[in-house]
Scaffold this motif. Structure first.
Motif, PDB file in Angstrom:
ATOM      1  N   ALA A 174       0.815  -1.165   0.059  1.00 58.18           N
ATOM      2  CA  ALA A 174      -0.103  -0.004  -0.148  1.00 58.18           C
ATOM      3  C   ALA A 174       0.842   1.550  -0.038  1.00 58.18           C
ATOM      4  O   ALA A 174       0.525   2.250  -0.539  1.00 58.18           O
ATOM      5  CB  ALA A 174      -0.766   0.151   0.919  1.00 58.18           C
ATOM      6  N   GLY A 175       1.965   1.322   0.468  1.00 56.66           N
ATOM      7  CA  GLY A 175       3.018   2.259   0.563  1.00 56.66           C
ATOM      8  C   GLY A 175       3.275   2.728  -0.845  1.00 56.66           C
ATOM      9  O   GLY A 175       3.640   3.894  -1.014  1.00 56.66           O
ATOM     10  N   LEU A 176       3.304   1.769  -1.603  1.00 57.55           N
ATOM     11  CA  LEU A 176       3.656   2.219  -3.236  1.00 57.55           C
ATOM     12  C   LEU A 176       2.713   2.742  -3.940  1.00 57.55           C
ATOM     13  O   LEU A 176       2.704   3.192  -4.949  1.00 57.55           O
ATOM     14  CB  LEU A 176       4.368   1.050  -3.826  1.00 57.55           C
ATOM     15  N   TYR A 177       1.410   2.329  -3.306  1.00 56.20           N
ATOM     16  CA  TYR A 177       0.284   2.854  -4.132  1.00 56.20           C
ATOM     17  C   TYR A 177      -0.623   4.096  -3.277  1.00 56.20           C
ATOM     18  O   TYR A 177      -1.620   4.436  -3.261  1.00 56.20           O
ATOM     19  CB  TYR A 177      -0.915   1.903  -4.119  1.00 56.20           C
ATOM     20  N   LYS A 178       0.247   4.733  -2.570  1.00 52.92           N
ATOM     21  CA  LYS A 178      -0.136   6.144  -1.920  1.00 52.92           C
ATOM     22  C   LYS A 178      -0.496   7.010  -2.825  1.00 52.92           C
ATOM     23  O   LYS A 178       0.229   7.317  -3.741  1.00 52.92           O
ATOM     24  CB  LYS A 178       0.888   6.768  -0.860  1.00 52.92           C
ATOM     25  N   GLY A 179      -1.863   7.683  -2.935  1.00 52.28           N
ATOM     26  CA  GLY A 179      -2.124   8.680  -3.952  1.00 52.28           C
ATOM     27  C   GLY A 179      -2.929   7.844  -4.982  1.00 52.28           C
ATOM     28  O   GLY A 179      -3.056   8.331  -6.092  1.00 52.28           O
ATOM     29  N   LEU A 180      -3.392   6.529  -5.122  1.00 52.19           N
ATOM     30  CA  LEU A 180      -4.113   5.680  -6.023  1.00 52.19           C
ATOM     31  C   LEU A 180      -5.238   6.613  -6.470  1.00 52.19           C
ATOM     32  O   LEU A 180      -5.421   6.666  -7.654  1.00 52.19           O
ATOM     33  CB  LEU A 180      -4.164   4.544  -5.566  1.00 52.19           C
ATOM     34  N   GLY A 181      -5.882   7.021  -5.386  1.00 50.87           N
ATOM     35  CA  GLY A 181      -7.166   7.798  -5.704  1.00 50.87           C
ATOM     36  C   GLY A 181      -6.893   8.877  -6.651  1.00 50.87           C
ATOM     37  O   GLY A 181      -7.504   9.250  -7.796  1.00 50.87           O
ATOM     38  N   ALA A 182      -6.014   9.657  -6.285  1.00 49.72           N
ATOM     39  CA  ALA A 182      -5.850  11.073  -7.031  1.00 49.72           C
ATOM     40  C   ALA A 182      -4.954  10.742  -8.338  1.00 49.72           C
ATOM     41  O   ALA A 182      -5.506  11.314  -9.432  1.00 49.72           O
ATOM     42  CB  ALA A 182      -4.923  11.931  -6.145  1.00 49.72           C
ATOM     43  N   THR A 183      -4.478   9.673  -8.385  1.00 51.28           N
ATOM     44  CA  THR A 183      -3.958   9.181  -9.834  1.00 51.28           C
ATOM     45  C   THR A 183      -4.965   8.816 -10.889  1.00 51.28           C
ATOM     46  O   THR A 183      -4.859   9.135 -11.907  1.00 51.28           O
ATOM     47  CB  THR A 183      -2.853   8.005  -9.566  1.00 51.28           C
ATOM     48  N   LEU A 184      -5.886   7.877 -10.169  1.00 50.96           N
ATOM     49  CA  LEU A 184      -7.247   7.582 -10.915  1.00 50.96           C
ATOM     50  C   LEU A 184      -7.871   8.898 -11.444  1.00 50.96           C
ATOM     51  O   LEU A 184      -8.287   9.115 -12.774  1.00 50.96           O
ATOM     52  CB  LEU A 184      -7.994   6.634 -10.435  1.00 50.96           C
ATOM     53  N   LEU A 185      -8.084   9.917 -10.485  1.00 51.32           N
ATOM     54  CA  LEU A 185      -8.774  10.906 -11.024  1.00 51.32           C
ATOM     55  C   LEU A 185      -7.960  12.119 -11.847  1.00 51.32           C
ATOM     56  O   LEU A 185      -8.612  12.758 -12.472  1.00 51.32           O
ATOM     57  CB  LEU A 185      -8.862  11.815  -9.662  1.00 51.32           C
TER      58      LEU A 185
END
Length: 311
Positions: A174-185
């Motif tokens: 999950a540390g590598l996927y911090k900001g996943l929501g913003a990246t999708l947006l």
């Protein structure tokens, strides 16, 4: 993409080649974009893209402009390959008997491509941003020591492998996927805008009803569509960059999520902060996607595959 049928392996190779060439050409501008987006009121080191690049060369040398490029060069191949190949896949899936796609279906294909690419994009951006912004934090420590809390900034810049191990050890995958929501947006709307716009601009330059557009038309269409989409989603790119940044000065805000980031930026910096680095991002994305279309036009992937046994 081009209308000619291209095999999936060739699409992946084309996307990879396009990404490698594009990143090599425009990475310093991308570094300036990240540093401009991350600096907040009270800790402004750079006034513009050119000012950022000049100060970077003076303090870190020429290769300082390529901090984090190894991560991009390693992961941009699967990222661009997934994005471009996924868009082609969804366009073909949504088309009926080779008929021209409606605008809605073109946007759906772009949405699918943007969603698929974040698997690679999120960890790539997470690592790249830390490496790119390290020079800004180091410069702050030297020139503006009052903005840095002692002991919170490493004296030596970590490598991508060290960052990866640290994130995996402390927070798991999950540390590598911090900001996943913003990246999708950011990436889904970008693809929804880019792919239909490119397809329609490219169609305007075709030689006749069936012939492909000349390569320079594909290049210009890719540049125009890319820069338009890049500026349109820049506010979300600012949010993503801020959320993913791990090291900050003592006067800089931290963010718990997308909505918290939006409210704090509006309160402390005003709406114009969401346009930070917009022209840098346009200058990065325009040639990147223009080159991608030229690579597709010349079919480099099919040419390489022709040398493999069984082809």
């Amino acid at each position: 993409m081009a209308d000619k049928q291209i095999s999936l392996p060739a699409k992946l190779i084309n996307g990879g080649i396009a990404g490698l060439i594009g990143v090599s050409c425009v990475f310093p501008i991308d570094l300036a974009k990240t540093r401009l987006q991350n600096q907040q009121n009270g800790s402004r080191l750079y006034t513009s893209m050119s000012d950022c690049l000049i100060k970077t060369i003076r303090s870190e040398g020429y290769f300082g402009m390529y901090r984090g490029s190894a991560v991009n060069l390693t992961l941009v191949t699967p990222e661009k390959a997934i994005k471009l190949a996924a868009n082609d896949f969804f366009r073909q899936y949504l088309s009926k008997d080779g008929q021209k796609l409606t605008l809605v279906k073109e946007m759906l294909a772009g949405c699918g491509a943007g969603t698929c690419q974040v698997i690679v994009t999120t960890p790539m951006e997470m690592l790249k941003i830390q490496l790119q912004d390290a020079g800004r934090i180091e410069a702050q420590r030297k020139l503006m020591p009052e903005t840095v809390v002692p002991g919170t900034v490493p004296t030596k810049s970590p490598t991508a492998m060290q960052l990866t191990r640290e994130l995996l050890k402390e927070k798991g995958i999950a540390g590598l996927y911090k900001g996943l929501g913003a990246t999708l947006l950011r990436d889904v709307p970008f693809s929804i805008i880019y792919f239909p716009l490119f397809a329609n601009l490219n169609t305007l330059g075709k030689r006749g009803a069936e012939g492909p557009a000349p390569f320079y038309v594909s290049f210009l269409a890719g540049c125009l569509a890319g820069s338009t989409a890049a500026v349109a989603v820049n506010p979300v790119d600012v949010i993503k960059t801020r959320i993913q940044s791990m090291n900050r000065g003592s006067t800089e805000e931290t963010y718990s999520g997308v909505t918290d980031c939006i409210s704090k930026i509006l309160k402390n910096e005003g709406p114009s902060a969401f346009l930070k680095g917009a022209y840098c991002r346009a200058l990065v994305i325009a040639p990147l996607f223009g080159i991608a279309q030229v690579v597709y036009f010349f079919g480099a992937g099919e040419y390489i595959l022709s040398f493999l046994p069984g082809n």
